[in-house]
Design an enzyme around this catalytic site. Structure first.
Site, PDB file in Angstrom:
ATOM      1  N   PHE A   9     -14.275   4.237   3.131  1.00  9.09           N
ATOM      2  CA  PHE A   9     -13.111   3.652   2.791  1.00  9.09           C
ATOM      3  C   PHE A   9     -12.779   4.247   1.152  1.00  9.09           C
ATOM      4  O   PHE A   9     -13.077   4.499  -0.128  1.00  9.09           O
ATOM      5  CB  PHE A   9     -13.075   2.122   1.570  1.00  9.09           C
ATOM      6  CG  PHE A   9     -12.925   0.734   1.163  1.00  9.09           C
ATOM      7  CD1 PHE A   9     -12.401   0.680   2.397  1.00  9.09           C
ATOM      8  CD2 PHE A   9     -12.298   1.239   0.477  1.00  9.09           C
ATOM      9  CE1 PHE A   9     -10.857  -0.153   2.374  1.00  9.09           C
ATOM     10  CE2 PHE A   9     -11.555  -0.693   0.249  1.00  9.09           C
ATOM     11  CZ  PHE A   9     -10.867  -0.663   1.110  1.00  9.09           C
ATOM     12  N   ARG A  45      -4.572   0.668  -7.273  1.00 11.51           N
ATOM     13  CA  ARG A  45      -3.714   0.826  -6.380  1.00 11.51           C
ATOM     14  C   ARG A  45      -3.250   2.341  -7.317  1.00 11.51           C
ATOM     15  O   ARG A  45      -2.035   3.075  -7.235  1.00 11.51           O
ATOM     16  CB  ARG A  45      -2.603   0.200  -6.104  1.00 11.51           C
ATOM     17  CG  ARG A  45      -2.992  -1.036  -5.449  1.00 11.51           C
ATOM     18  CD  ARG A  45      -1.854  -1.477  -4.785  1.00 11.51           C
ATOM     19  NE  ARG A  45      -1.667  -3.123  -4.025  1.00 11.51           N
ATOM     20  CZ  ARG A  45      -1.948  -2.912  -3.048  1.00 11.51           C
ATOM     21  NH1 ARG A  45      -1.724  -2.239  -1.980  1.00 11.51           N
ATOM     22  NH2 ARG A  45      -2.041  -4.624  -2.241  1.00 11.51           N
ATOM     23  N   GLU A  64       3.584   4.001   6.027  1.00 12.33           N
ATOM     24  CA  GLU A  64       2.269   3.580   5.785  1.00 12.33           C
ATOM     25  C   GLU A  64       1.730   4.142   4.567  1.00 12.33           C
ATOM     26  O   GLU A  64       1.075   5.429   4.925  1.00 12.33           O
ATOM     27  CB  GLU A  64       2.800   3.053   6.533  1.00 12.33           C
ATOM     28  CG  GLU A  64       1.466   2.186   7.104  1.00 12.33           C
ATOM     29  CD  GLU A  64       0.771   1.136   6.767  1.00 12.33           C
ATOM     30  OE1 GLU A  64       0.925   1.175   4.975  1.00 12.33           O
ATOM     31  OE2 GLU A  64       0.082  -0.132   6.530  1.00 12.33           O
ATOM     32  N   ASP A  65       0.579   3.647   4.352  1.00 13.73           N
ATOM     33  CA  ASP A  65      -0.449   4.201   3.430  1.00 13.73           C
ATOM     34  C   ASP A  65      -1.685   4.230   4.287  1.00 13.73           C
ATOM     35  O   ASP A  65      -1.946   5.943   3.801  1.00 13.73           O
ATOM     36  CB  ASP A  65      -1.238   3.803   2.003  1.00 13.73           C
ATOM     37  CG  ASP A  65      -1.212   1.710   3.009  1.00 13.73           C
ATOM     38  OD1 ASP A  65      -1.417   2.181   3.734  1.00 13.73           O
ATOM     39  OD2 ASP A  65      -1.784   1.022   1.886  1.00 13.73           O
ATOM     40  N   GLY A  96       0.938  -1.529  -0.054  1.00  8.88           N
ATOM     41  CA  GLY A  96       0.319   0.361  -0.041  1.00  8.88           C
ATOM     42  C   GLY A  96       0.735   0.975  -0.195  1.00  8.88           C
ATOM     43  O   GLY A  96       0.716   1.832  -0.572  1.00  8.88           O
ATOM     44  N   ASP A 100      -5.791   3.083  10.223  1.00  9.18           N
ATOM     45  CA  ASP A 100      -7.278   2.509  10.568  1.00  9.18           C
ATOM     46  C   ASP A 100      -7.549   2.720  11.771  1.00  9.18           C
ATOM     47  O   ASP A 100      -7.432   3.428  12.663  1.00  9.18           O
ATOM     48  CB  ASP A 100      -7.164   1.974   9.103  1.00  9.18           C
ATOM     49  CG  ASP A 100      -9.223   1.000   9.246  1.00  9.18           C
ATOM     50  OD1 ASP A 100      -9.687   2.847   9.589  1.00  9.18           O
ATOM     51  OD2 ASP A 100      -9.626   0.196   8.913  1.00  9.18           O
TER      52      ASP A 100
HETATM   53  P1  IMP Z   1      -5.381  -1.421  10.397  1.00 13.86           P
HETATM   54  O1  IMP Z   1      -4.591  -2.137  10.740  1.00 13.86           O
HETATM   55  O2  IMP Z   1      -7.176  -1.216  10.976  1.00 13.86           O
HETATM   56  O3  IMP Z   1      -4.583   0.116  10.481  1.00 13.86           O
HETATM   57  O4  IMP Z   1      -5.093  -1.527   8.059  1.00 13.86           O
HETATM   58  C1  IMP Z   1      -3.905  -0.720   7.372  1.00 13.86           C
HETATM   59  C2  IMP Z   1      -4.467  -1.629   6.450  1.00 13.86           C
HETATM   60  O5  IMP Z   1      -6.340  -1.464   6.155  1.00 13.86           O
HETATM   61  C3  IMP Z   1      -3.438  -0.649   5.466  1.00 13.86           C
HETATM   62  O6  IMP Z   1      -2.234  -0.415   5.368  1.00 13.86           O
HETATM   63  C4  IMP Z   1      -4.971  -0.811   4.573  1.00 13.86           C
HETATM   64  O7  IMP Z   1      -4.244  -1.740   3.803  1.00 13.86           O
HETATM   65  C5  IMP Z   1      -6.146  -1.072   4.836  1.00 13.86           C
HETATM   66  N1  IMP Z   1      -6.739   0.087   5.124  1.00 13.86           N
HETATM   67  C6  IMP Z   1      -7.715   0.679   6.276  1.00 13.86           C
HETATM   68  N2  IMP Z   1      -8.521   1.116   5.601  1.00 13.86           N
HETATM   69  C7  IMP Z   1      -8.362   1.452   4.182  1.00 13.86           C
HETATM   70  C8  IMP Z   1      -9.195   2.134   3.332  1.00 13.86           C
HETATM   71  O8  IMP Z   1      -9.717   2.960   3.540  1.00 13.86           O
HETATM   72  N3  IMP Z   1      -8.592   1.741   2.173  1.00 13.86           N
HETATM   73  C9  IMP Z   1      -7.686   1.206   1.714  1.00 13.86           C
HETATM   74  N4  IMP Z   1      -6.686   0.473   2.412  1.00 13.86           N
HETATM   75  C10 IMP Z   1      -7.618   0.885   3.430  1.00 13.86           C
HETATM   76 MG    MG Z   2      -2.141  -2.223   3.123  1.00 12.29          MG
END
Ligand code: IMP
Ligand code: MG
Length: 186
Positions: A157, A170, A104-105, A49, A108
């Site tokens: 999302f 992507r 990181e992208d 990402g 969340d």
């Molecule tokens: P976390 O562990 O919930 O913080 O998840 C982070 C990962 O979830 C990111 O690196 C993304 O790959 C994915 N993610 C979370 N939200 C989104 C979104 O809105 N679009 C695309 N990928 C997301």
């Molecule tokens: Mg990701």
């Protein structure tokens, strides 16, 4: 048809356009250059990402750094993480005694990054900090905030600029909100 991005039809609206992203990444690069000047920095790209953000971010930095790449995948469905992280590709170099800057992208729930930070700390780096392109603080489950953040966004999302849905979108040059019917039909 030439000139038309076929992926655009799946996008409800553009949240952050190319120019807005470019300007903010430049600012982040400046700030990081000031904060890390004189330090031995390993810029760590979390695959997949962060790949687009990473390549722009490192080029906005005007200090010497080394780059490394880590592949992680979190178990869970396409739109929600479980928090269990699997390393699919480890770093090639040692980070012991070095300043690690994770790119990181998006943050969340924060589960992925808090797990990754814990894991990296075991290797005794001088420091570990997180630079996220996007932050969705409303969704946080882990006790973590990014040290650097491009944009705080609402709980929607998003895809593009490295972010995917089912490995697609992507390569969209901007960040857009995916039409809900796209992920609801799966
Ligand atoms: P976390 O562990 O919930 O913080 O998840 C982070 C990962 O979830 C990111 O690196 C993304 O790959 C994915 N993610 C979370 N939200 C989104 C979104 O809105 N679009 C695309 N990928 C997301
Ligand atoms: Mg990701």
């Amino acid at each position: 048809m030439a000139g038309v991005n076929i992926m655009a039809k799946d996008i409800d609206h553009i949240l952050l356009d190319e120019e807005t992203i470019r300007r903010r990444v430049k600012e982040l690069g400046e700030q990081l250059s000031d904060d890390y000047e004189g330090k031995e920095v390993v810029a760590l790209c979390v695959l997949k990402g962060a790949c687009v953000f990473f390549t722009d971010l490192v080029r906005a930095m005007r200090i010497p750094i080394s780059m490394d790449f880590m592949g992680i995948s979190s178990y869970g469905d396409a739109v929600k993480t479980s928090g269990i992280v699997k390393i699919t590709k480890d770093l090639d170099t040692s980070i012991t005694g070095k300043h690690v800057l994770i790119a990181e992208d998006i943050m969340d729930s924060g589960l992925t990054l808090s797990h990754l930070k814990r894991l990296l700390h075991e290797r005794q780096p001088a420091s570990v900090k997180v630079c996220c392109m996007l932050d969705k603080p409303e969704r946080r489950e882990a006790d973590i905030t990014p040290d650097y953040c491009g944009f705080i966004i609402p709980n929607e999302f998003v895809v593009g600029y490295g972010l995917d849905y089912g490995q697609k979108y992507r390569n969209l040059p901007y960040i857009g909100v995916l039409k809900p019917e796209i992920y609801k039909q799966d």
